[in-house]
Design an enzyme around this catalytic site. Structure first.
Site, short mmCIF file in Angstrom:
data_model
loop_
_atom_site.label_atom_id
_atom_site.label_comp_id
_atom_site.label_asym_id
_atom_site.label_seq_id
_atom_site.Cartn_x
_atom_site.Cartn_y
_atom_site.Cartn_z
N GLU A 79 0.95 -1.33 0.07
CA GLU A 79 -0.08 -0.03 -0.15
C GLU A 79 0.93 1.22 0.05
OE1 GLU A 79 -3.31 -0.01 -0.46
OE2 GLU A 79 -3.15 -2.29 -0.64
N ASN A 124 -11.00 2.69 2.96
CA ASN A 124 -10.75 2.62 1.71
C ASN A 124 -11.56 1.99 0.96
OD1 ASN A 124 -8.81 2.62 -0.60
ND2 ASN A 124 -8.80 0.32 -0.40
N TRP A 146 -21.80 10.99 -19.73
CA TRP A 146 -22.23 11.17 -18.55
C TRP A 146 -23.85 11.62 -18.48
CZ3 TRP A 146 -18.73 8.57 -15.44
CH2 TRP A 146 -17.50 8.56 -15.82
N TRP A 187 -9.86 7.75 -8.07
CA TRP A 187 -11.02 7.89 -8.69
C TRP A 187 -10.84 7.32 -10.33
CZ3 TRP A 187 -15.90 9.17 -7.30
CH2 TRP A 187 -15.91 9.50 -5.95
N TRP A 244 -16.20 11.08 -12.65
CA TRP A 244 -15.47 11.03 -11.61
C TRP A 244 -14.57 12.31 -11.09
CZ3 TRP A 244 -10.37 12.13 -11.93
CH2 TRP A 244 -9.73 12.17 -13.57
N TRP A 257 1.86 1.70 -3.37
CA TRP A 257 0.69 2.12 -4.36
C TRP A 257 1.01 3.82 -4.21
CZ3 TRP A 257 -2.73 0.71 -7.82
CH2 TRP A 257 -3.16 -0.50 -7.73
C1 LIG Z 1 -11.79 7.08 -4.79
C2 LIG Z 1 -10.57 7.04 -3.96
C3 LIG Z 1 -9.93 8.12 -3.25
C4 LIG Z 1 -8.70 8.10 -2.63
N1 LIG Z 1 -8.13 9.39 -2.39
C5 LIG Z 1 -6.97 9.29 -1.76
C6 LIG Z 1 -6.14 10.56 -1.32
O1 LIG Z 1 -6.71 11.85 -1.77
N2 LIG Z 1 -5.14 10.36 -0.49
C7 LIG Z 1 -4.65 9.23 -0.14
O2 LIG Z 1 -3.59 9.38 0.64
N3 LIG Z 1 -5.44 8.01 -0.55
C8 LIG Z 1 -6.27 8.11 -1.17
N4 LIG Z 1 -7.02 6.86 -1.48
C9 LIG Z 1 -6.43 5.76 -1.27
C10 LIG Z 1 -6.78 5.08 0.10
O3 LIG Z 1 -8.17 5.05 0.44
C11 LIG Z 1 -6.19 5.68 1.29
O4 LIG Z 1 -4.87 6.11 1.28
C12 LIG Z 1 -6.39 4.99 2.64
O5 LIG Z 1 -7.90 4.86 2.95
C13 LIG Z 1 -5.99 5.96 3.87
O6 LIG Z 1 -6.28 5.25 5.00
P1 LIG Z 1 -5.10 4.63 5.98
O7 LIG Z 1 -3.98 5.33 6.00
O8 LIG Z 1 -5.36 4.03 7.14
O9 LIG Z 1 -4.42 3.29 4.82
P2 LIG Z 1 -3.74 2.10 5.13
O10 LIG Z 1 -4.33 0.85 4.47
O11 LIG Z 1 -3.03 1.99 6.44
O12 LIG Z 1 -2.36 2.13 3.97
C14 LIG Z 1 -1.10 3.00 4.48
C15 LIG Z 1 -0.61 3.96 3.56
O13 LIG Z 1 -0.54 3.52 2.25
C16 LIG Z 1 -0.97 4.56 1.13
N5 LIG Z 1 -2.18 3.80 0.40
C17 LIG Z 1 -2.93 3.04 0.73
N6 LIG Z 1 -3.80 2.52 -0.22
C18 LIG Z 1 -3.48 3.32 -1.41
C19 LIG Z 1 -4.01 3.60 -2.43
N7 LIG Z 1 -5.17 2.68 -3.03
N8 LIG Z 1 -3.53 4.58 -3.28
C20 LIG Z 1 -2.31 5.37 -2.87
N9 LIG Z 1 -1.91 5.23 -1.45
C21 LIG Z 1 -2.42 4.16 -0.77
C22 LIG Z 1 -1.36 5.69 1.91
O14 LIG Z 1 -0.55 6.61 2.25
C23 LIG Z 1 -1.87 5.11 3.42
O15 LIG Z 1 -1.77 5.90 4.47
C24 LIG Z 1 -8.43 7.00 -2.49
C25 LIG Z 1 -8.85 5.82 -2.66
C26 LIG Z 1 -9.80 5.93 -3.48
C27 LIG Z 1 -10.57 4.52 -4.11
#
Ligand SMILES: Cc1cc2nc3c(=O)[nH]c(=O)nc-3n(C[C@H](O)[C@H](O)[C@H](O)COP(=O)(O)OP(=O)(O)OC[C@H]3O[C@@H](n4cnc5c(N)ncnc54)[C@H](O)[C@@H]3O)c2cc1C
Length: 483
Positions: free
Chosen positions: A284, A351, A315, A392, A369, A287
């Site tokens: 993650e 997420n 759309w 998105w 989106w 990612w």
């Molecule tokens: C529509 C949509 C919009 C999103 N917008 C954002 C946003 O603006 N900012 C953001 O940081 N994340 C975004 N995410 C990704 C993800 O949802 C969040 O990073 C995550 O929910 C943050 O919670 P956490 O720190 O507990 O994540 P954890 O599950 O603990 O993950 C650890 C870290 O990994 C990174 N990470 C995890 N999943 C993703 C992912 N899919 N993409 C990129 N990095 C990721 C983040 O930095 C996160 O803090 C988005 C996902 C979706 C589906």
């Protein structure tokens, strides 16, 4: 005598901060500066929730700097002019900053670097990512568009190159400006004067869910690595559980570095010796790197589809009322409403639920989106140009390694699978708190008499027919050329 300026942006920490470390190593006095640049606000597209977080983050950072003998100097206005003025007032010999990687800021910073080089020595560093966006590329030098090979290549480099996760230590002290230099500073503002916190109870309520700053980021990480990480692969999908790290806003504002997160997770071990749960977490973090790589190489994807076919996607028209009901969490679909209300109340959404609400907006309501991306950008405390656009576009099926458009999440099945007892929905949609778990994800299926007693909206659209409409609309672009 040498005076160094360190310009802070998304790196509000002492540990693993190469710009700050270099300044402390090279200069006899160091000034730490934050600039509230109205242009930057537009460029890095800071939303309302992010501004509130930033206010608290700056306060916490100023406190950390004071513990080292320094403090944060806040300026306002055009960054280049503010830095030029400061460098002249202090006869600065060096200016340092850690790089930001969104396309508009890259262009802006290039101009600033060129201008400042005329008057002083400028040095910039990578503190925001493990890999520079131009480093982890395919063998032919082009960027990956699929995550798994990107991860494999990253894991290989992490295993063979231990220096990548070496952290710059926090400085023991930061040599402060002398009294004469302090007197020369003009137009310095306090953090409160920057006015990032609106006079609305919403901001206090939202921040009551968070502890901001470097110390909190570090303790959040260690708490997560003690327990939740050991069930991360499963637990991260259950929105009612605290199964994820909640580090995203800390990472966005640079209160903690991704290097620090990975170095602590790896504890000197190789990527291949991590448990499955630990590896899923490491992925993650990578990612996030992938997201930055994508906007660096495909800068237009901040607001335009990577898959060009979607530029012609038809759309729905006149969607304002649907957008408003989605934003307010009043769609009549419990898991969607729970997510949207969690977002508004806390500045964060789980997420799994982000994917569900995005799919619902894009596919069931046929709203572009970009509309959802903008709302998230304004309301998330972790709003991040790269990760948000990627999330998105992933949901829309138009991005790199995206879910195919025809994969329309069924919010009822998602709820029944990932929120089995309905605890998440009941927490955020109290109107459904007494509804049996059989109906909590589809209250419209309740017997009529019970349904009438609920103070909860009927669904905005029928899930089955709106799904068919989305698939029919997609058929029109399906066969056309992708790029
Ligand atoms: C529509 C949509 C919009 C999103 N917008 C954002 C946003 O603006 N900012 C953001 O940081 N994340 C975004 N995410 C990704 C993800 O949802 C969040 O990073 C995550 O929910 C943050 O919670 P956490 O720190 O507990 O994540 P954890 O599950 O603990 O993950 C650890 C870290 O990994 C990174 N990470 C995890 N999943 C993703 C992912 N899919 N993409 C990129 N990095 C990721 C983040 O930095 C996160 O803090 C988005 C996902 C979706 C589906």
């Amino acid at each position: 005598m040498s005076t160094g300026i360190v310009w802070f942006r998304q790196d509000l920490r002492l540990t693993d901060n190469p710009a700050l470390q270099k300044a402390c190593d090279e200069c006899t006095t160091v000034v730490c500066v934050f600039i509230d640049d109205p242009l930057e606000q537009t460029l890095s597209q800071l939303g309302e929730a992010s501004r509130v977080w930033l206010h608290h983050s700056l306060k916490a950072f100023d406190k950390s700097l004071r513990s080292k003998g320094s403090s944060l100097v806040c300026l306002t206005g055009d960054s280049r002019h503010a830095l030029e003025r400061l460098a002249t007032e202090l006869s600065a010999t060096h200016i340092y900053w850690n790089r930001c990687y969104d396309p508009v800021t890259i262009e802006r910073d290039k101009g600033i670097k060129t201008a400042l080089k005329e008057i002083t020595k400028v040095e910039t560093f990578n503190a925001m990512l493990v890999f520079e966006p131009w480093e982890n590329l395919k063998g032919d030098g082009t960027p990956y568009r699929v995550f798994t090979p990107f991860w494999k290549a990253a894991a290989k480099v992490l295993d063979s190159n231990v220096e990548l996760l070496q952290l710059a230590a926090a400085p023991a002290t930061i040599p402060p400006l002398n009294a004469g230099q302090l007197k020369k500073l003009s137009d310095v503002k306090t953090i409160d004067e920057l006015g990032f916190v609106p006079d609305k109870p919403w901001a206090d309520q939202m921040m009551s869910h968070w502890e901001v700053g470097e110390m909190s980021a570090i303790s959040t990480l260690s708490h997560f690595l003690e327990e939740p990480v050991h069930d991360y692969a499963q637990g991260r999908n259950i929105p009612a559980q605290s199964g994820t790290s909640k580090l995203s806003a800390h990472l966005h504002f640079g209160e903690i570095s991704p290097r620090y997160v990975l170095a602590t997770l790896f504890e000197g071990k190789s990527a291949t010796s991590l448990t499955d749960d630990q590896e899923t977490f490491a992925k993650e973090i990578v990612w996030r790197e992938f997201a930055y790589c994508l906007i660096f190489h495909f800068p237009h994807t901040i607001d335009q589809p990577l898959d060009k076919r979607f530029a012609k996607f038809e759309w729905a028209k006149e969607t304002k009322e649907h957008e408003r009901r989605w934003q307010l969490g009043q769609t009549g679909v419990p898991i969607v409403d729970a997510g949207m209300r969690e977002l508004y109340a806390t500045g964060w959404m789980h997420n799994r639920v982000r994917m569900v609400v995005a799919s619902y907006l894009i596919k069931n309501l046929l709203v572009p989106w970009q509309v959802g991306e903008r709302w998230f950008r304004n309301t998330l405390v972790d709003a991040d140009l790269a990760s948000n656009a990627m999330g998105w576009q992933w949901s829309a099926g138009s991005g790199a390694d995206a879910a195919p458009f025809f994969r329309v999440f069924n919010p009822v099945l998602q709820g029944e699978k990932f929120d089995k007892s309905g605890a998440y929905v009941r927490r955020w949609v109290p109107e459904l708190s007494n509804v049996d778990k059989k109906f909590v994800h589809q209250p419209w299926a309740l017997p009529e008499a019970q349904r009438k007693l609920l103070d909860y909206p009927e669904p905005l659209v029928d899930l089955k027919t709106s799904r068919v409409r989305a698939l029919d609309t997609f058929q029109k672009i399906k066969g056309t050329k992708k790029v």
